[in-house]
Design a protein around this motif. Structure first.
Motif, PDB file in Angstrom:
ATOM      1  N   GLY A  31      43.919  20.502  27.642  1.00 52.00           N
ATOM      2  CA  GLY A  31      43.430  21.868  27.749  1.00 52.00           C
ATOM      3  C   GLY A  31      43.826  22.571  29.032  1.00 52.00           C
ATOM      4  O   GLY A  31      43.569  23.754  29.179  1.00 52.00           O
ATOM      5  N   GLY A  32      44.409  21.889  29.963  1.00 58.31           N
ATOM      6  CA  GLY A  32      44.784  22.501  31.226  1.00 58.31           C
ATOM      7  C   GLY A  32      43.747  22.212  32.301  1.00 58.31           C
ATOM      8  O   GLY A  32      42.795  21.470  32.084  1.00 58.31           O
ATOM      9  N   ALA A  33      43.930  22.820  33.446  1.00 59.00           N
ATOM     10  CA  ALA A  33      43.068  22.554  34.588  1.00 59.00           C
ATOM     11  C   ALA A  33      41.647  23.069  34.401  1.00 59.00           C
ATOM     12  O   ALA A  33      40.717  22.566  35.014  1.00 59.00           O
ATOM     13  CB  ALA A  33      43.675  23.177  35.845  1.00 59.00           C
ATOM     14  N   ARG A  34      41.455  24.055  33.540  1.00 55.75           N
ATOM     15  CA  ARG A  34      40.133  24.679  33.397  1.00 55.75           C
ATOM     16  C   ARG A  34      39.463  24.420  32.052  1.00 55.75           C
ATOM     17  O   ARG A  34      38.411  24.978  31.775  1.00 55.75           O
ATOM     18  CB  ARG A  34      40.268  26.191  33.580  1.00 55.75           C
ATOM     19  CG  ARG A  34      40.881  26.585  34.892  1.00 55.75           C
ATOM     20  CD  ARG A  34      39.875  27.124  35.774  1.00 55.75           C
ATOM     21  NE  ARG A  34      40.464  27.482  37.049  1.00 55.75           N
ATOM     22  CZ  ARG A  34      39.791  28.080  37.961  1.00 55.75           C
ATOM     23  NH1 ARG A  34      38.558  28.417  37.745  1.00 55.75           N
ATOM     24  NH2 ARG A  34      40.351  28.354  39.113  1.00 55.75           N
ATOM     25  N   ASN A 108      34.072  33.355  41.040  1.00 54.71           N
ATOM     26  CA  ASN A 108      34.325  34.723  40.581  1.00 54.71           C
ATOM     27  C   ASN A 108      34.205  34.852  39.067  1.00 54.71           C
ATOM     28  O   ASN A 108      33.597  35.790  38.557  1.00 54.71           O
ATOM     29  CB  ASN A 108      35.707  35.194  41.038  1.00 54.71           C
ATOM     30  CG  ASN A 108      35.782  35.379  42.533  1.00 54.71           C
ATOM     31  OD1 ASN A 108      34.786  35.658  43.188  1.00 54.71           O
ATOM     32  ND2 ASN A 108      36.969  35.206  43.088  1.00 54.71           N
ATOM     33  N   GLU A 109      34.791  33.907  38.336  1.00 54.05           N
ATOM     34  CA  GLU A 109      34.714  33.950  36.873  1.00 54.05           C
ATOM     35  C   GLU A 109      33.274  33.784  36.384  1.00 54.05           C
ATOM     36  O   GLU A 109      32.831  34.487  35.480  1.00 54.05           O
ATOM     37  CB  GLU A 109      35.572  32.836  36.262  1.00 54.05           C
ATOM     38  CG  GLU A 109      37.051  33.023  36.466  1.00 54.05           C
ATOM     39  CD  GLU A 109      37.824  31.772  36.095  1.00 54.05           C
ATOM     40  OE1 GLU A 109      38.856  31.930  35.413  1.00 54.05           O
ATOM     41  OE2 GLU A 109      37.414  30.655  36.472  1.00 54.05           O
ATOM     42  N   ALA A 110      32.559  32.836  36.989  1.00 56.52           N
ATOM     43  CA  ALA A 110      31.171  32.583  36.585  1.00 56.52           C
ATOM     44  C   ALA A 110      30.283  33.784  36.886  1.00 56.52           C
ATOM     45  O   ALA A 110      29.427  34.155  36.075  1.00 56.52           O
ATOM     46  CB  ALA A 110      30.642  31.337  37.277  1.00 56.52           C
ATOM     47  N   GLY A 115      26.599  36.527  35.852  1.00 54.62           N
ATOM     48  CA  GLY A 115      25.811  37.221  36.872  1.00 54.62           C
ATOM     49  C   GLY A 115      25.830  36.486  38.202  1.00 54.62           C
ATOM     50  O   GLY A 115      26.606  35.554  38.406  1.00 54.62           O
ATOM     51  N   LEU A 116      24.970  36.894  39.083  1.00 56.01           N
ATOM     52  CA  LEU A 116      24.935  36.358  40.451  1.00 56.01           C
ATOM     53  C   LEU A 116      24.499  34.899  40.494  1.00 56.01           C
ATOM     54  O   LEU A 116      24.045  34.343  39.510  1.00 56.01           O
ATOM     55  CB  LEU A 116      24.001  37.207  41.306  1.00 56.01           C
ATOM     56  CG  LEU A 116      24.422  38.678  41.454  1.00 56.01           C
ATOM     57  CD1 LEU A 116      23.375  39.445  42.228  1.00 56.01           C
ATOM     58  CD2 LEU A 116      25.775  38.786  42.121  1.00 56.01           C
ATOM     59  N   ASN A 117      24.616  34.326  41.693  1.00 56.87           N
ATOM     60  CA  ASN A 117      24.173  32.963  42.000  1.00 56.87           C
ATOM     61  C   ASN A 117      25.059  31.875  41.389  1.00 56.87           C
ATOM     62  O   ASN A 117      24.561  30.890  40.848  1.00 56.87           O
ATOM     63  CB  ASN A 117      22.715  32.742  41.605  1.00 56.87           C
ATOM     64  CG  ASN A 117      21.782  33.666  42.338  1.00 56.87           C
ATOM     65  OD1 ASN A 117      22.097  34.123  43.433  1.00 56.87           O
ATOM     66  ND2 ASN A 117      20.652  33.956  41.747  1.00 56.87           N
ATOM     67  N   THR A 119      27.791  30.510  43.360  1.00 55.14           N
ATOM     68  CA  THR A 119      28.605  30.325  44.551  1.00 55.14           C
ATOM     69  C   THR A 119      29.673  29.251  44.385  1.00 55.14           C
ATOM     70  O   THR A 119      30.762  29.366  44.934  1.00 55.14           O
ATOM     71  CB  THR A 119      27.706  29.953  45.751  1.00 55.14           C
ATOM     72  OG1 THR A 119      26.690  30.930  45.862  1.00 55.14           O
ATOM     73  CG2 THR A 119      28.492  29.888  47.032  1.00 55.14           C
ATOM     74  N   HIS A 120      29.362  28.213  43.608  1.00 57.71           N
ATOM     75  CA  HIS A 120      30.299  27.098  43.454  1.00 57.71           C
ATOM     76  C   HIS A 120      30.887  27.009  42.057  1.00 57.71           C
ATOM     77  O   HIS A 120      31.533  26.020  41.718  1.00 57.71           O
ATOM     78  CB  HIS A 120      29.606  25.795  43.822  1.00 57.71           C
ATOM     79  CG  HIS A 120      29.118  25.790  45.237  1.00 57.71           C
ATOM     80  ND1 HIS A 120      29.960  25.687  46.314  1.00 57.71           N
ATOM     81  CD2 HIS A 120      27.875  25.923  45.745  1.00 57.71           C
ATOM     82  CE1 HIS A 120      29.263  25.737  47.428  1.00 57.71           C
ATOM     83  NE2 HIS A 120      27.997  25.883  47.125  1.00 57.71           N
ATOM     84  N   GLY A 121      30.653  28.013  41.244  1.00 57.26           N
ATOM     85  CA  GLY A 121      31.227  28.034  39.912  1.00 57.26           C
ATOM     86  C   GLY A 121      30.267  27.540  38.848  1.00 57.26           C
ATOM     87  O   GLY A 121      29.083  27.324  39.088  1.00 57.26           O
ATOM     88  N   ALA A 122      30.806  27.357  37.641  1.00 58.92           N
ATOM     89  CA  ALA A 122      29.990  26.927  36.504  1.00 58.92           C
ATOM     90  C   ALA A 122      30.821  26.061  35.573  1.00 58.92           C
ATOM     91  O   ALA A 122      32.042  26.180  35.505  1.00 58.92           O
ATOM     92  CB  ALA A 122      29.457  28.142  35.746  1.00 58.92           C
ATOM     93  N   ILE A 123      30.120  25.201  34.862  1.00 58.55           N
ATOM     94  CA  ILE A 123      30.715  24.417  33.786  1.00 58.55           C
ATOM     95  C   ILE A 123      30.020  24.851  32.506  1.00 58.55           C
ATOM     96  O   ILE A 123      28.796  24.822  32.414  1.00 58.55           O
ATOM     97  CB  ILE A 123      30.539  22.906  34.023  1.00 58.55           C
ATOM     98  CG1 ILE A 123      31.360  22.484  35.242  1.00 58.55           C
ATOM     99  CG2 ILE A 123      30.944  22.109  32.783  1.00 58.55           C
ATOM    100  CD1 ILE A 123      31.196  21.032  35.643  1.00 58.55           C
ATOM    101  N   SER A 124      30.815  25.266  31.547  1.00 57.45           N
ATOM    102  CA  SER A 124      30.296  25.754  30.276  1.00 57.45           C
ATOM    103  C   SER A 124      30.661  24.768  29.167  1.00 57.45           C
ATOM    104  O   SER A 124      31.831  24.523  28.903  1.00 57.45           O
ATOM    105  CB  SER A 124      30.878  27.131  29.969  1.00 57.45           C
ATOM    106  OG  SER A 124      30.427  27.588  28.719  1.00 57.45           O
ATOM    107  N   VAL A 125      29.627  24.211  28.535  1.00 57.05           N
ATOM    108  CA  VAL A 125      29.821  23.239  27.458  1.00 57.05           C
ATOM    109  C   VAL A 125      29.536  23.938  26.130  1.00 57.05           C
ATOM    110  O   VAL A 125      28.486  24.571  25.971  1.00 57.05           O
ATOM    111  CB  VAL A 125      28.878  22.029  27.622  1.00 57.05           C
ATOM    112  CG1 VAL A 125      29.086  21.018  26.496  1.00 57.05           C
ATOM    113  CG2 VAL A 125      29.060  21.377  28.984  1.00 57.05           C
TER     114      VAL A 125
END
Length: 138
Positions: A31-34, A108-110, A115-117, A119-125
């Protein structure tokens, strides 16, 4: 000279007519890096989403140190089917048999998506349709 061209043409024709290998012999699509694609999930021997990520994309699990401000999430935020679940510990509760794919979003994407909060990103399952959230023993 003509015989060489005839042999080359015959070889090319035979190669073009050859059947494609069965889908079972093809390697899992990366799937690539992301993104951890569904093929990678299905090919994995990991038992939880955390283990799957640790095997395939371990960098997703590490937070780069940096300043945090009041009210911001201290780590990576986990979403399951677009619902905020909390931190990385929630990934241990997800059985890989119920996972369709997993995506990583930087801060930035997350923030743009959820929305806010972040800072370190998100993992979406994203779970398979009808799959339970928690693994069988929990």
């Amino acid at each position: 000279m003509r015989s060489i061209f005839a042999v080359l043409a015959l070889g090319a024709a035979l190669a073009a007519c050859a059947g494609n290998p069965s889908s079972d012999s093809r390697p899992a699509r990366h799937g690539g890096a992301r993104l951890i694609a569904v093929e990678e999930v299905e090919a994995s021997t990991a038992s939880s989403a955390y283990d799957l990520i640790q095997q395939l994309r371990p960098r997703w699990l590490y937070v780069t140190t940096g300043p945090t401000t009041f009210g911001q999430e201290p780590g990576i935020v986990v979403y399951v089917n677009e619902m905020r679940m909390g931190g990385l510990a929630n990934l241990r509760e997800l059985d890989t048999n119920s996972i369709h794919h997993i995506a990583f979003m930087d801060a930035n994407e997350a923030t743009a998506r959820f929305g806010l909060n972040h800072t370190h990103g998100a993992i979406s399952v994203t779970l398979k349709v009808g799959a339970p959230y928690r693994s069988g023993g929990n």
